[in-house]
Design a protein around this motif. Structure first.
Motif, PDB file in Angstrom:
ATOM      1  N   SER A 102      74.585  20.297  27.787  1.00 16.55           N
ATOM      2  CA  SER A 102      75.879  19.904  28.365  1.00 16.55           C
ATOM      3  C   SER A 102      76.455  18.703  27.645  1.00 16.55           C
ATOM      4  O   SER A 102      75.746  17.938  26.989  1.00 16.55           O
ATOM      5  CB  SER A 102      75.721  19.582  29.864  1.00 16.55           C
ATOM      6  N   CYS A 103      77.764  18.536  27.795  1.00 19.61           N
ATOM      7  CA  CYS A 103      78.465  17.341  27.339  1.00 19.61           C
ATOM      8  C   CYS A 103      79.552  17.017  28.355  1.00 19.61           C
ATOM      9  O   CYS A 103      79.929  17.857  29.185  1.00 19.61           O
ATOM     10  CB  CYS A 103      79.057  17.545  25.944  1.00 19.61           C
ATOM     11  N   THR A 104      80.053  15.821  28.330  1.00 22.85           N
ATOM     12  CA  THR A 104      81.040  15.365  29.311  1.00 22.85           C
ATOM     13  C   THR A 104      82.162  14.615  28.608  1.00 22.85           C
ATOM     14  O   THR A 104      81.904  13.881  27.649  1.00 22.85           O
ATOM     15  CB  THR A 104      80.382  14.436  30.355  1.00 22.85           C
ATOM     16  N   THR A 132      82.613  18.328  32.909  1.00 23.03           N
ATOM     17  CA  THR A 132      81.308  18.664  32.333  1.00 23.03           C
ATOM     18  C   THR A 132      81.348  20.089  31.804  1.00 23.03           C
ATOM     19  O   THR A 132      81.709  21.013  32.525  1.00 23.03           O
ATOM     20  CB  THR A 132      80.196  18.531  33.381  1.00 23.03           C
ATOM     21  N   CYS A 133      80.985  20.253  30.503  1.00 21.56           N
ATOM     22  CA  CYS A 133      80.938  21.560  29.860  1.00 21.56           C
ATOM     23  C   CYS A 133      79.490  21.889  29.507  1.00 21.56           C
ATOM     24  O   CYS A 133      78.774  21.038  28.964  1.00 21.56           O
ATOM     25  CB  CYS A 133      81.795  21.590  28.598  1.00 21.56           C
ATOM     26  N   PRO A 152      86.012  13.211  35.482  1.00 23.60           N
ATOM     27  CA  PRO A 152      85.063  13.688  34.468  1.00 23.60           C
ATOM     28  C   PRO A 152      85.041  15.218  34.426  1.00 23.60           C
ATOM     29  O   PRO A 152      85.145  15.882  35.445  1.00 23.60           O
ATOM     30  CB  PRO A 152      83.729  13.119  34.942  1.00 23.60           C
ATOM     31  N   CYS A 211      82.160  18.260  23.220  1.00 21.32           N
ATOM     32  CA  CYS A 211      83.323  18.231  24.104  1.00 21.32           C
ATOM     33  C   CYS A 211      84.550  17.675  23.389  1.00 21.32           C
ATOM     34  O   CYS A 211      84.429  16.950  22.391  1.00 21.32           O
ATOM     35  CB  CYS A 211      83.014  17.362  25.327  1.00 21.32           C
ATOM     36  N   CYS A 221      83.248  25.119  31.766  1.00 23.66           N
ATOM     37  CA  CYS A 221      83.590  23.726  32.045  1.00 23.66           C
ATOM     38  C   CYS A 221      84.007  23.580  33.513  1.00 23.66           C
ATOM     39  O   CYS A 221      84.614  24.479  34.108  1.00 23.66           O
ATOM     40  CB  CYS A 221      84.731  23.254  31.138  1.00 23.66           C
ATOM     41  N   THR A 236      86.380  12.908  29.699  1.00 19.04           N
ATOM     42  CA  THR A 236      87.192  12.435  30.825  1.00 19.04           C
ATOM     43  C   THR A 236      88.659  12.760  30.592  1.00 19.04           C
ATOM     44  O   THR A 236      89.172  12.595  29.484  1.00 19.04           O
ATOM     45  CB  THR A 236      87.022  10.911  31.015  1.00 19.04           C
TER      46      THR A 236
END
Length: 795
Positions: free
Chosen positions: A679-681, A667-668, A665, A617, A651, A683
């Motif tokens: 997934s990754c996150t 999330t992708c 937040p 991300c 995303c 902000t």
């Protein structure tokens, strides 16, 4: 077979050490001497070193001394050692004149801008021209963001050339390199192996292989993930300049490491698990350190430590019989994490192990020799009652073509470590020592008492020798008195039986047993093939490491051959080494006997992609609001990758969405063609009006500190911002709107009227104040006319 005086020079024994995280484990190295010549004597004596000469190479110091040793084409010993570490560290090379060591040259961080601090491990090789090639660990910079990696140095007799092999930086200090091993090929080009670890999720480790070039050519030999470790071990090049490696690999439990072997003879590395420890003992059972060496015939010999802490042994594996068989246990060493080394005098069949006896207090250094296929005999090399447990923790050993053995090792002298030093031990194999098992066996020369020197004796002419079934129709073999076992063939036409079921009428013909006709079809079975596999890590293909895709077959005659119709297979007789794409591949197998009779069976090879994609991300993102609702944010796309084509990502919220004031937040998620996801996150933060004002205050302060604004100017505009912030805190947003308007007018005047501030300095302050007013819901302002200030826009 006769033991002749050794002439070939063995390659250097690669020294292995434990990682820093395992520095409390006792370190051990073995040196095994094995003379495998068979003899007629019924009670052979062991081939041993009669006495050892020991001495110091360096004295003093308070850090561990890492060492490595090798020989040149004349059999002269050369070594490298690193007596100090960090910015004060240095690396020396030296040569042994038969009595003592002499320093040849050295280098330190002061000699190169590429690094400023030396770390632990070193390795050395010497080429045909006498040039030194050194592999070592070093770093540049401080803290967790320092650049760390593997470096290479060459000394041509006059000066040093130093270059990077591979380095990395990491904000947490979680990327590291360890245990470099170096060798040179027939063209004097350096080759290297080393361990790379990345403690970031998913915690990867690699064994890497590098060949010198501009830049170095680097590839992965094997890898693990999920807190499973790899331990780099033995490394040697064969006569065709192909690499052979042995190493440890954890595959399911952080305490149980398996013994692995890999080579690139086929063009790419094919890892093979030789010892599978299993995942049932968290107490420390498993394979520790390992080393590898080759004889002049290209046979591989692997030594490794195995067992539990406090109760382990060194073992030996070889493929000299055609494939790796059962391990031979050497001697008890007390700690399964111990380094060990094996050296080969390839022409004379001598094999060497030195080990650190960690059961004694203090520990001693001993040498072991194998006197037959199962028994070992050892002797003390060095012992000093005043040394603590750390002595001998870092060792290396080598044997030259004259049977001379050199051991370099680290010595601790007291608990404070103020007199640590590099030591050496030197010995020579006793001439004339009888070796072998005393029996004349098939395919041997006709020998007498086998010995390890040139004064061997031979059996008398006419003495029976060899195996009467070496050829199909021979009689007893006879010695000629000069060490040769001659065939004594039966006459043509004599009745014989070669043991083959297909033979009906056997008779001798020039030593060959000729049988009758064969009318039986061969058989073939594909049902036992486990044809469902997963793609190899990081690629969309699977390479078959062994013969697991080959069927079983049988025939009444011994000359049946197997073949397949997979055109991409390197060898049409086996699928070992064949590369299969993801999906289903049909392969047809055929077995054909010597008279053309055949049988067939099919197999479908199913390769599935079970490897998750990866996604990275964007970093934490901060933006200013453009309205009371927040701001429209267009962030950078994440980076998604997969071992197979077709990976996509999405995303939530998507880029270009309206983000409310505060932290949101994002999330992708990456999805590959097989449906696996990762997934990754990150902000996105939209500042409040108060936070925007606070940031503008900091910017004004910086302009005052730099002299762009004088103290009076900086204080005047800062007070307006402070009043606006206080009004917001008291709930008087309408008052804050006016105060911010006054601030904008003031900065506009300083920028576009008085030219005190440049446009690059003033306009960002104006833009941020406009955004703060938008977040408060203030009446909008018209854009300023340069030099004419701001006017209200009426609703």
């Amino acid at each position: 077979m006769i033991c002749a005086e050794p002439t070939d020079v063995s390659k250097k024994l690669n020294r292995t050490t434990s990682e820093v995280s395992r520095s409390t484990a006792t370190l051990v190295v073995h040196l095994l001497i094995l003379c495998v010549f068979l003899a007629l004597s019924s009670s052979p004596a062991a081939a041993q070193v009669g006495s050892w000469t020991t001495g110091s190479i360096t004295t003093g110091g308070d850090t561990n001394n890492f060492v490595a040793v090798t020989t040149d084409s004349a059999g002269t010993f050369h070594g490298v050692w690193r007596p100090e570490s960090g910015s004060e560290g240095f690396i020396e090379i030296g040569a042994f004149d038969g009595t003592s060591w002499t320093k040849v040259s050295s280098f330190s961080p002061a000699d190169s801008s590429l690094f400023d601090s030396l770390s632990d491990d070193v390795s050395v090789a010497i080429d045909s021209a006498g040039n030194y090639h050194v592999a070592f660990k070093a770093s540049k910079g401080g803290g967790t963001t320092s650049e760390r990696g593997i470096f290479y140095a060459k000394y041509d007799g006059t000066s040093w050339t130093i270059e990077k092999v591979q380095t990395s930086t990491d904000p947490h200090g979680w990327k590291n390199y360890d245990d470099p091993r170096i060798d040179v090929d027939s063209a004097d080009t350096p080759h290297m192996t080393y361990q790379f670890s990345d403690a970031n999720d998913p915690d990867l480790e690699n064994i890497r292989y590098a060949v010198w070039g501009t830049p170095w050519s680097i590839s992965n030999v094997d890898s693990t993930a999920g807190n499973m470790e790899l331990f780099n071990g033995g490394f040697a090049l064969d006569s065709s300049d192909k690499a052979h490696l042995s190493y440890g690999k954890e595959d399911g439990d952080a305490w149980d490491a398996d013994l692995m072997y890999a080579n690139n003879v086929s063009g790419s590395f094919v890892p093979t698990r030789l010892v599978d420890v299993g995942n049932d003992d968290p107490s420390g059972e498993g394979v520790g350190d390992t080393d590898l060496e080759l004889d002049t015939s290209g046979n591989v010999y692997i030594s490794y430590s195995y067992g539990e802490y406090g109760a382990s042994s060194v073992r030996l594996l070889t493929n000299a019989g055609g494939s790796f068989g059962a391990a031979n246990t050497a001697v008890g060493i007390g700690d399964h994490g111990s380094p060990n080394a094996i050296g080969i005098n390839g022409s004379a069949g001598l094999k060497v192990i030195v080990y650190r006896d960690s059961d004694s207090t203090p520990s001693s250094i001993r040498a072991a020799t194998r006197i037959d296929s199962d028994s070992w005999q050892d002797e003390q090399v060095w012992y000093n009652p005043g040394d603590d447990f750390g002595t001998g923790s870092f060792m290396d050993a080598v044997m030259n073509g004259s049977g001379n053995i050199m051991v370099l090792f680290h010595r601790n002298s007291d608990d404070t470590g103020d007199d640590r030093r590099v030591m050496f031990a030197y010995g020579t194999l006793s001439a004339g020592a009888v070796c072998g098992d005393g029996n004349v066996e098939g395919n041997e020369d006709c020998d007498g008492d086998e010995c390890c020197a040139s004064d061997c004796t031979f059996s008398a002419s006419g003495t029976a020798c060899g195996d009467a079934t070496e050829t199909d129709c021979d009689g007893p073999d006879m010695c000629d008195g000069s060490g040769v076992c001659n065939d004594n063939l039966a006459v043509d036409g004599s009745a014989c039986d070669d043991g083959d079921a297909c033979s009906t009428i056997d008779s001798c013909n020039a030593g060959i047993c000729v049988g009758g006709p064969d009318e039986t079809d061969p058989t073939i079975d594909c049902s036992g093939i486990d044809s469902a596999r997963s793609t190899d890590p990081g690629v969309c293909t699977f390479t078959m490491p062994g013969t697991g895709f080959d069927p079983t077959f049988d025939d009444n005659c011994p000359d049946a051959t197997l073949s397949n119709d997979y055109g991409a297979a390197p060898d049409p007789n086996t699928l070992a080494g064949a590369v299969f794409p993801e999906g289903s591949t049909s392969v047809g197998w055929t077995v054909t006997d010597g008279v053309g009779l055949s049988a067939m069976c099919p197999v479908d090879i199913i390769i599935s992609d079970n490897e998750k994609p990866t996604i990275t991300c964007p970093a934490y993102l901060e933006v200013e609001p453009t309205s009371t609702a927040g701001a429209i944010v267009a962030y950078d796309a994440p980076v998604a990758d997969d071992n197979c084509p077709g990976v996509t990502f999405a995303c939530d919220p998507p880029a270009g969405s309206l983000f409310a004031i505060g932290e949101t937040p994002v999330t992708c998620t990456a999805t590959d063609a097989a449906g696996s996801q990762e997934s990754c996150t990150f902000t996105v933060k939209v500042f409040t009006a108060a936070e925007v004002i606070s940031n503008v205050v900091d910017a004004v302060t910086a302009l005052g500190d730099s002299g762009a604004l004088n103290r009076g100017q900086a204080n005047a505009v800062s007070r307006k911002l402070e009043h606006a912030a206080r009004d917001i805190e008291r709930g008087k947003e309408d008052v804050a709107c006016n105060t911010l308007k006054a601030f904008i007018n003031h900065i506009t005047a300083l920028t576009y009227r008085a030219d005190i501030l440049s446009e690059a300095e003033g306009q960002p302050l104006i833009d941020s104040a406009i955004n703060a007013r938008a977040a408060l819901g203030c009446d909008p302002l018209t854009k300023p006319l340069r030099g004419n200030g701001w006017t209200n826009r009426r609703r």
